[in-house]
Design a protein around this motif. Structure first.
Motif, PDB file in Angstrom:
ATOM      1  N   ALA A   9      20.737  14.375  10.387  1.00  0.00           N
ATOM      2  CA  ALA A   9      19.566  14.594   9.544  1.00  0.00           C
ATOM      3  C   ALA A   9      18.326  14.823  10.391  1.00  0.00           C
ATOM      4  N   ARG A  10      17.548  15.821   9.994  1.00  0.00           N
ATOM      5  CA  ARG A  10      16.283  16.093  10.674  1.00  0.00           C
ATOM      6  C   ARG A  10      15.159  15.271  10.062  1.00  0.00           C
ATOM      7  N   TYR A  11      15.193  15.103   8.750  1.00  0.00           N
ATOM      8  CA  TYR A  11      14.167  14.336   8.038  1.00  0.00           C
ATOM      9  C   TYR A  11      14.820  13.253   7.205  1.00  0.00           C
ATOM     10  N   SER A  12      14.037  12.239   6.883  1.00  0.00           N
ATOM     11  CA  SER A  12      14.504  11.202   5.963  1.00  0.00           C
ATOM     12  C   SER A  12      14.330  11.693   4.531  1.00  0.00           C
ATOM     13  N   SER A  13      15.051  11.060   3.631  1.00  0.00           N
ATOM     14  CA  SER A  13      14.895  11.361   2.209  1.00  0.00           C
ATOM     15  C   SER A  13      15.000  10.066   1.419  1.00  0.00           C
ATOM     16  N   PRO A  14      13.941   9.719   0.686  1.00  0.00           N
ATOM     17  CA  PRO A  14      12.653  10.422   0.676  1.00  0.00           C
ATOM     18  C   PRO A  14      11.870  10.159   1.962  1.00  0.00           C
ATOM     19  N   THR A  15      10.853  11.002   2.176  1.00  0.00           N
ATOM     20  CA  THR A  15      10.022  10.847   3.378  1.00  0.00           C
ATOM     21  C   THR A  15       8.829   9.925   3.122  1.00  0.00           C
ATOM     22  N   PHE A  16       8.759   9.379   1.938  1.00  0.00           N
ATOM     23  CA  PHE A  16       7.670   8.465   1.570  1.00  0.00           C
ATOM     24  C   PHE A  16       8.211   7.487   0.536  1.00  0.00           C
ATOM     25  N   HIS A  17       7.538   6.348   0.389  1.00  0.00           N
ATOM     26  CA  HIS A  17       7.881   5.434  -0.700  1.00  0.00           C
ATOM     27  C   HIS A  17       7.517   6.117  -2.015  1.00  0.00           C
ATOM     28  N   ALA A  18       8.464   6.180  -2.953  1.00  0.00           N
ATOM     29  CA  ALA A  18       8.246   6.947  -4.181  1.00  0.00           C
ATOM     30  C   ALA A  18       8.563   6.110  -5.405  1.00  0.00           C
ATOM     31  N   ALA A  19       7.800   6.348  -6.458  1.00  0.00           N
ATOM     32  CA  ALA A  19       8.065   5.679  -7.731  1.00  0.00           C
ATOM     33  C   ALA A  19       9.391   6.183  -8.294  1.00  0.00           C
ATOM     34  N   ALA A  20      10.220   5.254  -8.718  1.00  0.00           N
ATOM     35  CA  ALA A  20      11.510   5.618  -9.293  1.00  0.00           C
ATOM     36  C   ALA A  20      11.459   5.647 -10.815  1.00  0.00           C
ATOM     37  N   MET A  21      10.329   5.253 -11.398  1.00  0.00           N
ATOM     38  CA  MET A  21      10.161   5.211 -12.856  1.00  0.00           C
ATOM     39  C   MET A  21       8.748   5.634 -13.213  1.00  0.00           C
ATOM     40  N   ASP A  22       8.560   6.087 -14.454  1.00  0.00           N
ATOM     41  CA  ASP A  22       7.213   6.256 -14.992  1.00  0.00           C
ATOM     42  C   ASP A  22       6.667   4.868 -15.302  1.00  0.00           C
ATOM     43  N   GLY A  23       5.434   4.600 -14.895  1.00  0.00           N
ATOM     44  CA  GLY A  23       4.870   3.279 -15.178  1.00  0.00           C
ATOM     45  C   GLY A  23       3.588   3.038 -14.422  1.00  0.00           C
ATOM     46  N   VAL A  24       3.411   1.787 -13.992  1.00  0.00           N
ATOM     47  CA  VAL A  24       2.214   1.432 -13.224  1.00  0.00           C
ATOM     48  C   VAL A  24       2.656   0.840 -11.896  1.00  0.00           C
ATOM     49  N   ALA A  25       1.957   1.273 -10.824  1.00  0.00           N
ATOM     50  CA  ALA A  25       2.197   0.709  -9.498  1.00  0.00           C
ATOM     51  C   ALA A  25       1.331  -0.528  -9.343  1.00  0.00           C
ATOM     52  N   VAL A  26       1.932  -1.594  -8.841  1.00  0.00           N
ATOM     53  CA  VAL A  26       1.227  -2.878  -8.718  1.00  0.00           C
ATOM     54  C   VAL A  26       1.583  -3.527  -7.384  1.00  0.00           C
ATOM     55  N   ARG A  27       0.810  -4.593  -7.049  1.00  0.00           N
ATOM     56  CA  ARG A  27       1.252  -5.492  -5.990  1.00  0.00           C
ATOM     57  C   ARG A  27       2.113  -6.553  -6.661  1.00  0.00           C
ATOM     58  N   ALA A  28       3.341  -6.655  -6.272  1.00  0.00           N
ATOM     59  CA  ALA A  28       4.267  -7.563  -6.951  1.00  0.00           C
ATOM     60  C   ALA A  28       3.711  -8.979  -7.007  1.00  0.00           C
ATOM     61  N   GLU A  29       3.039  -9.394  -5.922  1.00  0.00           N
ATOM     62  CA  GLU A  29       2.532 -10.774  -5.860  1.00  0.00           C
ATOM     63  C   GLU A  29       1.539 -11.072  -6.985  1.00  0.00           C
ATOM     64  N   SER A  30       0.844 -10.041  -7.460  1.00  0.00           N
ATOM     65  CA  SER A  30      -0.165 -10.258  -8.504  1.00  0.00           C
ATOM     66  C   SER A  30       0.468 -10.492  -9.865  1.00  0.00           C
ATOM     67  N   THR A  31       1.785 -10.293  -9.991  1.00  0.00           N
ATOM     68  CA  THR A  31       2.453 -10.451 -11.288  1.00  0.00           C
ATOM     69  C   THR A  31       3.314 -11.703 -11.354  1.00  0.00           C
ATOM     70  N   PHE A  32       3.388 -12.466 -10.261  1.00  0.00           N
ATOM     71  CA  PHE A  32       4.336 -13.580 -10.219  1.00  0.00           C
ATOM     72  C   PHE A  32       4.098 -14.603 -11.321  1.00  0.00           C
ATOM     73  N   ALA A  33       2.854 -14.721 -11.781  1.00  0.00           N
ATOM     74  CA  ALA A  33       2.539 -15.739 -12.794  1.00  0.00           C
ATOM     75  C   ALA A  33       2.775 -15.243 -14.216  1.00  0.00           C
ATOM     76  N   ALA A  34       3.152 -14.005 -14.369  1.00  0.00           N
ATOM     77  CA  ALA A  34       3.285 -13.414 -15.709  1.00  0.00           C
ATOM     78  C   ALA A  34       4.419 -14.064 -16.489  1.00  0.00           C
TER      79      ALA A  34
END
Length: 653
Positions: free
Chosen positions: A52-77
């Motif tokens: 392989a010449r490049y990685s796939s994906p070449t960046f961290h990518a959302a796997a779902m439609d939704g909201v991106a968060v810091r997981a730690e901020s949701t631990f109390a939910a």
């Protein structure tokens, strides 16, 4: 006088022939490599490892439609105590495939988010780090081995290679070959010829070309080469000069005085195999070129001239050798156990390929042998399976189980109507009508005669049988024979048609044949139907009524299995006349001397009457459109067509 005929070397099993060819071919030296665009590489074989010449994906990518968060901020939910997050620092909206925003490490699916207001969302369950996130290199990591050497590339492989930035691939060269048809009597099909006596239209090159295309090799063909040793040698050398790794000569590999392939091959190489222990297919010839050819190490093949023999050569010899050269796996057909519908003798010492009309009856796959001639390519178009009778037996019995290669998907056998019995042209008409249905059915037929059909029904080897057996004592059709030979087997008898039987004679009836009395004349040669055929039983009845001993009829012992075959004998002058149906004489523009009307019925075991295939068959027979087409063939009456017959109805119903 010295014989100019070839002598077969010791025949060998096809597996041994393949081993000999492989052992004398330098695969690595024979085929080089080439570079092709990746998007054109499906079916090609990799020449080396691909990283392989490049990685796939070449960046961290959302796997779902939704909201991106810091997981730690949701631990109390919690469901009863959701966490509120503010747009920007607390969350950002993302779609599937979007880069994960900086500082975020999880995605919450949009359906699990409650939007409190324009800038605030509520999350009622904790997210874990990297939830619903495709991380860099999740699928492919740059520099890792993506595809190993000698791998046949699949459509999925093409996607992986392009995803990894591989835009060109080095692959093994395709095998290049040319097919050289031979024979003074062979006509180039491209000229659309009308063959005369002793001439044949060349077709084996196109059968081979179709196989070659399916194998993924480059194949061409030449116009027919005449029966001349020097001309054949020149054509073979020309093929080698053009860069072919393999030259296939069609015909000329047998033991006849005009079969020059062995002589030519011996003059420019070493003959490895001359004859395989399979029928059809025996006259297969293999050789490897040496320095005398100017192109050492190339494969020379003598393929039999008979079409079915050539097919066996292609499938059992060339397919495994060619795929080995390309580092591919040879194609394998699905297999199944089949029950043989008729006893079939075989020649000891030779493996025999048996073409079969096969379909499912109850929980078994039942198969009826088709005609066995090596020149009868239509048996391959009609077959659903091929079984091989071993070398060490003298045949197989009716009801015996054989392992068979399927020529159709296994599920297709549930859509096959297996008929064994008397031949009639209307069966071909029905076969075409059934294939025209929205859910097509395939009617396959083994022409075993009316008595053979009843025997098959008794053995459970057919869904139905066609019969037209006349009983002089009762004046009835079929039922007296059903009572005698199918006692204890409940059947339903459905009429297909009343047909006109008579003597098929040459156009204009030049011999003036008027009836069975003329069959004893010295200038008349008869062509008969096989024992057990209703037509033969009808003939014997008329001969007996005229006090004629069958031995007085020249040609009485010469047999054919179909009405059309009888008509062809008359057309070609091989016979003066034969007993058959009017439709056969009409089809070949011959004349006809009427002799009798008879009822052609379909005999169906009651156990199969609820079978969807049989119900559909009866429905098609009963259509007015079908009856019109039956009558249009000539020599048929449809007054009883589709009706269930009872004993004593005769021709009146």
């Amino acid at each position: 006088m010295t014989s100019t005929r070839n002598i077969y070397l010791k025949t060998v099993p096809p597996e041994e022939a393949v081993i000999r060819a492989k052992s004398r071919l330098d695969r690595e030296g024979l085929l080089s490599t080439e570079t092709v665009p990746t998007h054109e590489g499906a079916g090609r074989v990799t020449a080396g490892p691909i990283y392989a010449r490049y990685s796939s994906p070449t960046f961290h990518a959302a796997a779902m439609d939704g909201v991106a968060v810091r997981a730690e901020s949701t631990f109390a939910a919690r469901e009863d105590a959701p966490v509120a997050l503010a747009h920007g620092e607390g969350f950002l909206f993302v779609n599937t495939g979007n880069p994960l925003p900086k500082g975020m490490n999880a995605v919450v699916m949009i359906e699990n988010v409650v939007q409190k207001d324009e800038v605030t969302v509520l999350v009622d369950a904790p997210a874990f780090p990297w939830q619903h996130v495709r991380r860099i290199g999740e699928d492919i990591v740059a520099t890792e081995l993506l595809i190993p050497q000698n791998r046949e590339l699949t459509p999925s492989d093409i996607g992986a290679l392009l995803s990894a930035g591989i835009y060109e691939v080095e692959v093994r060269e395709k095998v290049r070959t040319i097919f050289l048809p031979t024979g003074d009597e062979v006509l180039n099909f491209l000229n659309k010829p009308a063959p005369r006596a002793g001439q044949v239209i060349e077709s084996n090159s196109q059968v081979f070309k179709a196989y070659a295309d399916s194998w993924g090799i480059d194949a061409s063909w030449s116009e027919p080469v005449p029966d001349n040793e020097d001309a054949l040698r020149a054509a073979v050398i020309k093929g080698l000069e053009s860069g072919c790794h393999m030259v296939v000569v069609g015909a000329g590999s047998s033991a006849g005085s005009k079969d020059y392939s062995k002589k030519v091959f011996s003059s420019i190489g070493e003959v490895l195999v001359h004859g395989i222990s399979v029928m059809p297919g025996k006259p297969t010839l293999l050789a490897v070129t040496d320095e005398r050819s100017g192109f050492p190490g190339r494969l020379l093949v003598g393929a039999p001239g008979y079409p079915v023999s050539a097919i066996v050569c292609h499938e059992k010899i060339l397919a495994p050798v060619v795929h080995w050269l390309m580092c591919k796996s040879a194609p394998e057909r699905p297999e199944a156990d089949i029950v043989l519908a008729r006893k079939t003798p075989s020649r000891p010492g030779m493996r025999e390929a048996l073409r079969l009309a096969a379909g499912r009856i109850g929980g078994r796959i039942v198969a009826a042998p088709l005609a066995r001639g090596a020149g009868m390519i239509t048996t391959m178009t009609k077959a659903q399976a091929v079984a091989y009778i071993p070398e060490d037996v003298e045949g197989v019995e009716q009801g015996e189980t054989l392992r068979a290669e399927l020529l159709v998907p296994k599920g297709d056998l549930d859509r096959v109507l297996v008929h064994v019995g008397s031949h009639d042209n209307t069966l071909d008409l029905l076969a075409n009508e059934l294939m025209g249905l929205s859910e097509p059915l395939r009617l396959v037929s083994s022409h075993a005669g009316s008595m053979g059909g009843l025997t098959a029904l008794k053995a459970g080897s057919a869904l139905f049988a066609g019969a037209h057996l006349f009983d002089p004592e009762t004046g009835d059709f079929n039922f007296p024979f059903i009572d005698r030979y199918l006692a204890g087997l409940p059947v339903t008898v459905v009429n297909l048609a009343i047909r006109h039987q008579g003597l098929i004679v040459a156009k204009g009836n030049p011999l003036g044949i008027k009836g069975v009395a003329d069959l004893t004349r010295d200038d008349v040669v008869f062509i008969n139907r096989q024992r057990g055929a209703g037509t033969r039983i009808l003939l014997d009845h008329h001969l007996k009524s005229a006090s004629i001993n069958p031995r007085e009829v020249a040609g009485y012992e010469n047999e054919e299995f179909t009405h059309m075959a009888v008509a062809v004998n008359v057309l070609t002058g091989a016979a003066s006349c034969g007993l058959g149906i009017f439709a056969a004489s009409k089809a070949l523009d011959l004349d006809f001397v009427p002799l009798a009307h008879e009822r052609y019925d379909l005999v169906i075991p009651d156990a199969h009457m609820d079978d969807e295939r049989i119900r559909t068959l009866i429905e098609v027979i009963g259509k007015d459109e079908t009856k019109t087409k039956i009558k249009a063939q000539g020599g048929y009456e449809t007054d009883l067509t589709g009706r269930i017959m009872k004993p004593g109805m005769g021709l009146k119903g």
